[in-house]
Motif scaffolding. Structure first.
Motif, PDB file in Angstrom:
ATOM      1  N   ASN A  83      -6.864  17.089  16.166  1.00 30.94           N
ATOM      2  CA  ASN A  83      -6.579  16.097  17.192  1.00 30.94           C
ATOM      3  C   ASN A  83      -6.410  14.712  16.588  1.00 30.94           C
ATOM      4  N   TRP A  84      -5.339  14.052  16.996  1.00 29.87           N
ATOM      5  CA  TRP A  84      -5.167  12.648  16.631  1.00 29.87           C
ATOM      6  C   TRP A  84      -6.187  11.819  17.401  1.00 29.87           C
ATOM      7  N   LEU A  85      -6.492  10.646  16.902  1.00 33.90           N
ATOM      8  CA  LEU A  85      -7.436   9.745  17.580  1.00 33.90           C
ATOM      9  C   LEU A  85      -6.793   9.088  18.797  1.00 33.90           C
ATOM     10  N   THR A  86      -5.467   8.869  18.732  1.00 35.86           N
ATOM     11  CA  THR A  86      -4.750   8.208  19.825  1.00 35.86           C
ATOM     12  C   THR A  86      -3.463   8.959  20.125  1.00 35.86           C
ATOM     13  N   ASN A  87      -2.892   8.664  21.288  1.00 35.85           N
ATOM     14  CA  ASN A  87      -1.595   9.234  21.650  1.00 35.85           C
ATOM     15  C   ASN A  87      -0.591   8.140  21.965  1.00 35.85           C
ATOM     16  N   ASP A  88      -0.877   6.921  21.515  1.00 33.26           N
ATOM     17  CA  ASP A  88       0.025   5.791  21.768  1.00 33.26           C
ATOM     18  C   ASP A  88       1.059   5.680  20.654  1.00 33.26           C
ATOM     19  N   ASN A  89       1.815   4.593  20.648  1.00 36.42           N
ATOM     20  CA  ASN A  89       2.771   4.333  19.577  1.00 36.42           C
ATOM     21  C   ASN A  89       2.045   4.326  18.238  1.00 36.42           C
ATOM     22  N   PHE A  90       2.767   4.728  17.186  1.00 33.28           N
ATOM     23  CA  PHE A  90       2.143   4.768  15.861  1.00 33.28           C
ATOM     24  C   PHE A  90       3.171   4.489  14.773  1.00 33.28           C
ATOM     25  N   VAL A  91       2.654   4.034  13.646  1.00 34.44           N
ATOM     26  CA  VAL A  91       3.461   3.852  12.444  1.00 34.44           C
ATOM     27  C   VAL A  91       3.096   4.996  11.501  1.00 34.44           C
ATOM     28  N   PHE A 114      -0.292  -3.668   3.825  1.00 35.45           N
ATOM     29  CA  PHE A 114       0.936  -4.299   4.320  1.00 35.45           C
ATOM     30  C   PHE A 114       1.497  -3.500   5.502  1.00 35.45           C
ATOM     31  N   ILE A 115       1.440  -2.164   5.426  1.00 39.83           N
ATOM     32  CA  ILE A 115       1.942  -1.327   6.520  1.00 39.83           C
ATOM     33  C   ILE A 115       1.084  -1.529   7.772  1.00 39.83           C
ATOM     34  N   GLU A 116      -0.217  -1.664   7.596  1.00 37.41           N
ATOM     35  CA  GLU A 116      -1.084  -1.940   8.745  1.00 37.41           C
ATOM     36  C   GLU A 116      -0.703  -3.279   9.385  1.00 37.41           C
ATOM     37  N   ASP A 117      -0.426  -4.293   8.552  1.00 35.98           N
ATOM     38  CA  ASP A 117       0.016  -5.596   9.072  1.00 35.98           C
ATOM     39  C   ASP A 117       1.346  -5.468   9.808  1.00 35.98           C
ATOM     40  N   PHE A 118       2.254  -4.650   9.241  1.00 33.33           N
ATOM     41  CA  PHE A 118       3.553  -4.390   9.871  1.00 33.33           C
ATOM     42  C   PHE A 118       3.337  -3.777  11.259  1.00 33.33           C
ATOM     43  N   ALA A 119       2.425  -2.806  11.351  1.00 36.84           N
ATOM     44  CA  ALA A 119       2.134  -2.165  12.633  1.00 36.84           C
ATOM     45  C   ALA A 119       1.643  -3.205  13.632  1.00 36.84           C
ATOM     46  N   LEU A 120       0.662  -4.002  13.241  1.00 35.99           N
ATOM     47  CA  LEU A 120       0.106  -5.023  14.138  1.00 35.99           C
ATOM     48  C   LEU A 120       1.172  -6.013  14.581  1.00 35.99           C
ATOM     49  N   SER A 121       2.063  -6.389  13.651  1.00 31.92           N
ATOM     50  CA  SER A 121       3.118  -7.352  14.007  1.00 31.92           C
ATOM     51  C   SER A 121       4.089  -6.777  15.026  1.00 31.92           C
ATOM     52  N   ASN A 122       4.108  -5.447  15.140  1.00 34.69           N
ATOM     53  CA  ASN A 122       4.938  -4.770  16.143  1.00 34.69           C
ATOM     54  C   ASN A 122       4.107  -4.300  17.341  1.00 34.69           C
ATOM     55  N   ASN A 123       2.885  -4.843  17.465  1.00 32.64           N
ATOM     56  CA  ASN A 123       1.972  -4.474  18.552  1.00 32.64           C
ATOM     57  C   ASN A 123       1.696  -2.973  18.609  1.00 32.64           C
ATOM     58  N   ILE A 124       1.554  -2.381  17.422  1.00 30.31           N
ATOM     59  CA  ILE A 124       1.213  -0.964  17.298  1.00 30.31           C
ATOM     60  C   ILE A 124      -0.159  -0.900  16.629  1.00 30.31           C
ATOM     61  N   TYR A 125      -1.056  -0.096  17.210  1.00 28.40           N
ATOM     62  CA  TYR A 125      -2.448  -0.112  16.761  1.00 28.40           C
ATOM     63  C   TYR A 125      -2.904   1.215  16.162  1.00 28.40           C
ATOM     64  N   SER A 126      -1.953   2.027  15.729  1.00 24.71           N
ATOM     65  CA  SER A 126      -2.272   3.302  15.092  1.00 24.71           C
ATOM     66  C   SER A 126      -1.361   3.503  13.890  1.00 24.71           C
ATOM     67  N   VAL A 127      -1.972   3.903  12.771  1.00 27.12           N
ATOM     68  CA  VAL A 127      -1.203   4.278  11.583  1.00 27.12           C
ATOM     69  C   VAL A 127      -1.587   5.712  11.247  1.00 27.12           C
ATOM     70  N   LYS A 128      -0.569   6.558  11.088  1.00 27.34           N
ATOM     71  CA  LYS A 128      -0.794   7.971  10.773  1.00 27.34           C
ATOM     72  C   LYS A 128      -0.130   8.296   9.433  1.00 27.34           C
ATOM     73  N   ALA A 129      -0.752   9.225   8.721  1.00 25.76           N
ATOM     74  CA  ALA A 129      -0.227   9.616   7.414  1.00 25.76           C
ATOM     75  C   ALA A 129      -0.694  11.029   7.106  1.00 25.76           C
ATOM     76  N   ASP A 130      -0.105  11.619   6.102  1.00 25.73           N
ATOM     77  CA  ASP A 130      -0.552  12.936   5.663  1.00 25.73           C
ATOM     78  C   ASP A 130      -0.367  13.034   4.160  1.00 25.73           C
ATOM     79  N   THR A 131      -1.081  13.961   3.570  1.00 30.10           N
ATOM     80  CA  THR A 131      -0.936  14.191   2.139  1.00 30.10           C
ATOM     81  C   THR A 131      -1.256  15.638   1.813  1.00 30.10           C
ATOM     82  N   ASN A 132      -0.845  16.048   0.639  1.00 27.70           N
ATOM     83  CA  ASN A 132      -1.105  17.402   0.177  1.00 27.70           C
ATOM     84  C   ASN A 132      -2.604  17.632   0.009  1.00 27.70           C
ATOM     85  N   PHE A 133      -3.030  18.885   0.175  1.00 30.97           N
ATOM     86  CA  PHE A 133      -4.444  19.225   0.027  1.00 30.97           C
ATOM     87  C   PHE A 133      -4.959  18.957  -1.379  1.00 30.97           C
TER      88      PHE A 133
END
Length: 171
Positions: A83-91, A114-133
């Motif tokens: 489960n994601w923490l949020t279901n709103d807009n995300f970067v 910097f990406i978190e700052d980019f999200a905030l500047s676009n009024n987006i409060y979620s950043v999602k990412a993934d990586t290999n195990f």
């Protein structure tokens, strides 16, 4: 140091690809399967840049890192096992790579901040990412920066660890 994070330009594909190639070799040397199947490649970088989603971290005039930054655009994230923490807009953060000469200096963390700052500047409060195990370095970076492990997503048939960070509105 004079660091900037900006949109990449098509004329910079060769420099970006050199950094990605170094990262591909590092993943292999670390025993990782990530990026060992012909992805990413220069065509992926070109598409990132053409869509306005390719970004570079520069020190002065030197490109020292690359990342793709997408808004609300990751179909694989709709089918999370967890489960994601949020279901709103995300970067979304994809394809973080750092130049060999700048490893161990916090450059990947700097890109993510910097990406978190980019999200905030676009009024987006979620950043999602993934990586290999098996990408221990990236998992540690996410954990150190306050990202929460949310479950698994699947890319090109492979499971990946999915992370999310909810950003706080600054007033």
């Amino acid at each position: 140091m004079n660091y900037h994070f900006r949109k990449a330009e098509l004329s910079e594909i060769a420099q970006i690809w050199k950094i990605l190639q170094q990262a591909i070799v590092r993943r292999k040397e670390d025993g990782s399967d990530q990026w060992q199947d012909g992805y990413p490649n220069p065509e992926v970088v070109q598409k990132d840049i053409e869509k306005g989603e390719g970004f570079v971290l520069v020190e002065g005039e030197t490109i020292i890192g690359y990342s793709a930054v997408l808004i609300n655009d990751e179909p694989a994230y709709e089918k999370i096992e967890g489960n994601w923490l949020t279901n709103d807009n995300f970067v979304v953060i994809h394809r973080v790579a750092i130049s060999e000469k700048y490893l161990g200096k916090g450059s990947a963390k700097m890109i993510i901040k910097f990406i978190e700052d980019f999200a905030l500047s676009n009024n987006i409060y979620s950043v999602k990412a993934d990586t290999n195990f098996d990408n221990i370095a990236m998992m540690k970076i996410f954990e150190n920066l306050g990202y929460t492990y949310c479950g698994e997503v699947f890319f090109r048939g492979s499971p990946r660890k999915a992370y999310e960070k909810v950003l706080v509105k600054s007033f």
